[in-house]
Design a protein around this motif. Sequence first.
Motif, PDB file in Angstrom:
ATOM      1  N   ARG A  40      24.330 -61.687  78.927  1.00 17.63           N
ATOM      2  CA  ARG A  40      23.530 -61.084  77.856  1.00 17.63           C
ATOM      3  C   ARG A  40      22.047 -61.379  78.023  1.00 17.63           C
ATOM      4  N   MET A  49      28.777 -66.219  79.362  1.00 18.22           N
ATOM      5  CA  MET A  49      28.569 -65.133  78.401  1.00 18.22           C
ATOM      6  C   MET A  49      27.087 -64.922  78.150  1.00 18.22           C
ATOM      7  N   GLU A 102      32.010 -71.341  79.483  1.00 18.04           N
ATOM      8  CA  GLU A 102      32.225 -69.936  79.118  1.00 18.04           C
ATOM      9  C   GLU A 102      31.043 -69.397  78.322  1.00 18.04           C
ATOM     10  N   LEU A 103      30.512 -70.238  77.453  1.00 19.58           N
ATOM     11  CA  LEU A 103      29.318 -69.842  76.691  1.00 19.58           C
ATOM     12  C   LEU A 103      28.170 -69.547  77.658  1.00 19.58           C
TER      13      LEU A 103
END
Lengths: 548, 548
Positions: free
Chosen positions: A500, A496, A492-493
């Motif tokens: 970004r 994400m 998930e990191l």
Amino acid sequence: MLHWLRHYRRAMLPGDISAGVVVAMMMIPQGMAYALVAGLPPVAGIYASIVPPVLYALFGTSRTQSVGPMAIVSLMTASSLAPLAAAGTPLYATLAAQLALLSGLVLLACGMLRIGFIANFFSRPVMSGFTIGSSIVIALGQLPALLGASLPALHLPSAILGLGSLVILLAARSLLAPQLRRIGVGSVVADIGAKLVPMAVVLGATVLVPVLGLEGLGVRTTGTVPAGLPVFHLAASFGHWQPLLQPALLIGFMIFLISMSGAQTLALKRAEKLHSNYELIGLGAANVGSALSGGFPVTGSISRSAVNFAAGANTQLASLITAALLALALVAPTGWLALLPLPALAATIIVAVLGMLDTTTLRTAWRYDRVDAAALLATAAGVLALGVEAGVVVGVALSMGALIWRASRPHIAVLGRIPGTEHFRNVERYSAETAAGLLLLRVDAGLFFGNVEAVNERIEDELAARPDTRHLVLVLSAVNAIDTSALFALAELNTMLRTRGIGLHLAEVKGPVLDRLKQSALLDELNGKLFLSTAMAWDALSPNARTH
Amino acid sequence: MLHWLRHYRRAMLPGDISAGVVVAMMMIPQGMAYALVAGLPPVAGIYASIVPPVLYALFGTSRTQSVGPMAIVSLMTASSLAPLAAAGTPLYATLAAQLALLSGLVLLACGMLRIGFIANFFSRPVMSGFTIGSSIVIALGQLPALLGASLPALHLPSAILGLGSLVILLAARSLLAPQLRRIGVGSVVADIGAKLVPMAVVLGATVLVPVLGLEGLGVRTTGTVPAGLPVFHLAASFGHWQPLLQPALLIGFMIFLISMSGAQTLALKRAEKLHSNYELIGLGAANVGSALSGGFPVTGSISRSAVNFAAGANTQLASLITAALLALALVAPTGWLALLPLPALAATIIVAVLGMLDTTTLRTAWRYDRVDAAALLATAAGVLALGVEAGVVVGVALSMGALIWRASRPHIAVLGRIPGTEHFRNVERYSAETAAGLLLLRVDAGLFFGNVEAVNERIEDELAARPDTRHLVLVLSAVNAIDTSALFALAELNTMLRTRGIGLHLAEVKGPVLDRLKQSALLDELNGKLFLSTAMAWDALSPNARTH
């Protein structure tokens, strides 16, 4: 099974005999006393000291463990049975045996399933807190018997006998061994001599009963002890299987924990190896044997085992000799046992449990790790406030709580390069250089469900503090394992950071961790690279390095 | 508190309005349906969707979390209240509110005590197993309502309506969004459109009731929904505080876990930061508010929050708009709500919980870590076999059990020197040289109560295999922490090795670990030395090195 017997050497015999005799003399008052703690007639304590050690010798792995009645397990037995039957009734004795049977079956089942690792659910500070709390409960519970009445009223002749015994025992405990040593007795013999004082005090008090006519004055005694060996039979109340199940699980767990903690200390001294799964089976068989021979739940007692060890026990033959001597004591005339005064027995119990009030662990933990010290005190308070059974649950919860609490604040360092080297260090401890847009984070803990959130939060904080970050490198040199929860968190990191526009890179991933990560999709989907070393990541990702 | 409001910008308004409207349309059937799952009249679900989100907006930290009724928490409410009152009675509604009050107070207390780390007691696989088990329980529980009767008998008109709704909902779920996209609708709009199908189906079914005279045919409807806003009052039965306490603890715990797991996913997408202690307070306030306004336990719903997020919610204003629209719906004529057919509502519940039957975690864990996969399946089985409340306890036990089991088999390597270098590697993986009498062991795990015994056993095994060992060096480069239990184990190992004439040395102790060890007596009493590097230990202790 009986490994010790196949390798028996004649030279081991003298030690085993002396230990067998010494422990038998310690066991008679102790067994009877702990039967009283369990709410049972004193003879049950002798019964519980005959068959169980024989079965443990057959199946267990410790050579010096002395299996039989033990204070805390007796307290747990009493508190489990209290809601189900009145102490002293035949139903109570039946339920005590049934509880031993169920606990034994629980232990056997755990042994067959090879789940000896369950001993690892209690931290040592929590075990210490549990022992302290239980000792206080037991000592307080003996006050009425010591003083011969219900508090605050007391029965003067009983109180004099009880308090007198207590004073002699306490004095002997602190003075006898040093005095014996001073007059030239060897220190091992002196220590063993001190351990036999309870037997001497009980015998002395027993002699006083007819001499001074104490029974006529109202001092209570153990009453008739039936002569003869225990009769094998299965006593069980069929309506009580269900309400005894939860107590049996808790008692079985504590039987195993208490026995293992004692046996490990002794095994370490002799470089012996214990097998936790065989220990489960040995203790399970011992409890089933106790149930079938009129006993109650038993375990290895650290204090008795230490005497056994010190008195020279080389193998389980010592325990077999103890059992044989106790059986002989029951075959011989037992009339004198009827005169044992309860206040003197209560005094031996109080002194025995005071010996368990060890504060070393507390003091060490207080200096070393306040969280462990707090867990110790909270467990002791839990036993005192909620009872010994709830105390077991509190203990497991606090062991795990301290573990997760500690895990929830992992050590994470932002790394920088020591100028001119390939070494990377915590920028807060060293004067190290950082590169624009490059954030190096080293997590000093295995990644698992207990700390993924804390790691995420820290990453978010560091990124917020460095809004120009283009590359995040997780340096995993200290990460020994990554569980499924942490794998998801990393994925998930990764997603994400991709949205970004920040690259996620991994460096210094350990071999076993990498092997496992290759079983997942993380590496394929990684929005960045895998670097063997932090220096390689620095060279590839720092703009300064690139311009050179 | 209200941080989002102080930084509100006008540009956020359109997104908040559209999300507020969309979620309100999703909330009406969902709130009513989850009230039915909780065993309450449908209007309670609307009540529980008005005040709680307002209070959460005041105290919580997630900007897009949608707080209100949620399937699993409703199931836990029903199973907690079942032994205490009959569903549909006034006492049941009172106890539901009281349970929300107690759960809210538990959450507030945890928030004040700042123990947000308790969320870390559930591993992700165990949470997945818990969700799967609960979804199946909920879906099975809706079958009678779907088919209009007790199984196996069914009521044909109800069954046709229920199954028809189910088919439409399932078809819409898998086909509608792709079809909308194909005809050129934006994918976000298409996904949101698909989420509003339940509202459309329920409305359509409601229209059919008077048109086809379904009530006359025996199809059950929600019945009169009282018009008007909920009245603030404290309903409580004073005899029920005690039996509700344990359910409130379990429900409070799950409210927090469920809300956090959803909110974290969304926070990650927007680089927002959650504060677990404020989340506890926000959820606690929401539940107290639910209790005071005729509701029942509520939490953040991941499915609803995701819609809120996707529909453009920028701040909690979206939730406030949703709450205002629901309040308006109650003030407007509510006669039509009385005609909502229960089979159609049951169909929406079944489709909603089928969406929670996610197997991604199971498949990933199966490939990545079988222990985690087993814990997932066992938790799901625990919920199915023992119920949802026991399932929480099973889940915590399995999370911890997997952790301790894994800890009980730490990776330990015997190190050797790569010839001609200062590098030391696992002798099983590399061809490395060893020195006579010198044993180098590297433990790849923090030392704590969960693995001290395994480490001891391994040391004993290695020493037994190398009886000539004179020096044991523990290489602690991978040890991030040493707890009190492990400190004692090291001290005992030190004493034991001393009596056997073996030196115990430590190498590569990390800074924080060393700082802590200096608070203990271990280093002073160490029967050996502390080495900065393994190479230094080798140079000092290997006989070869010494002769050079």
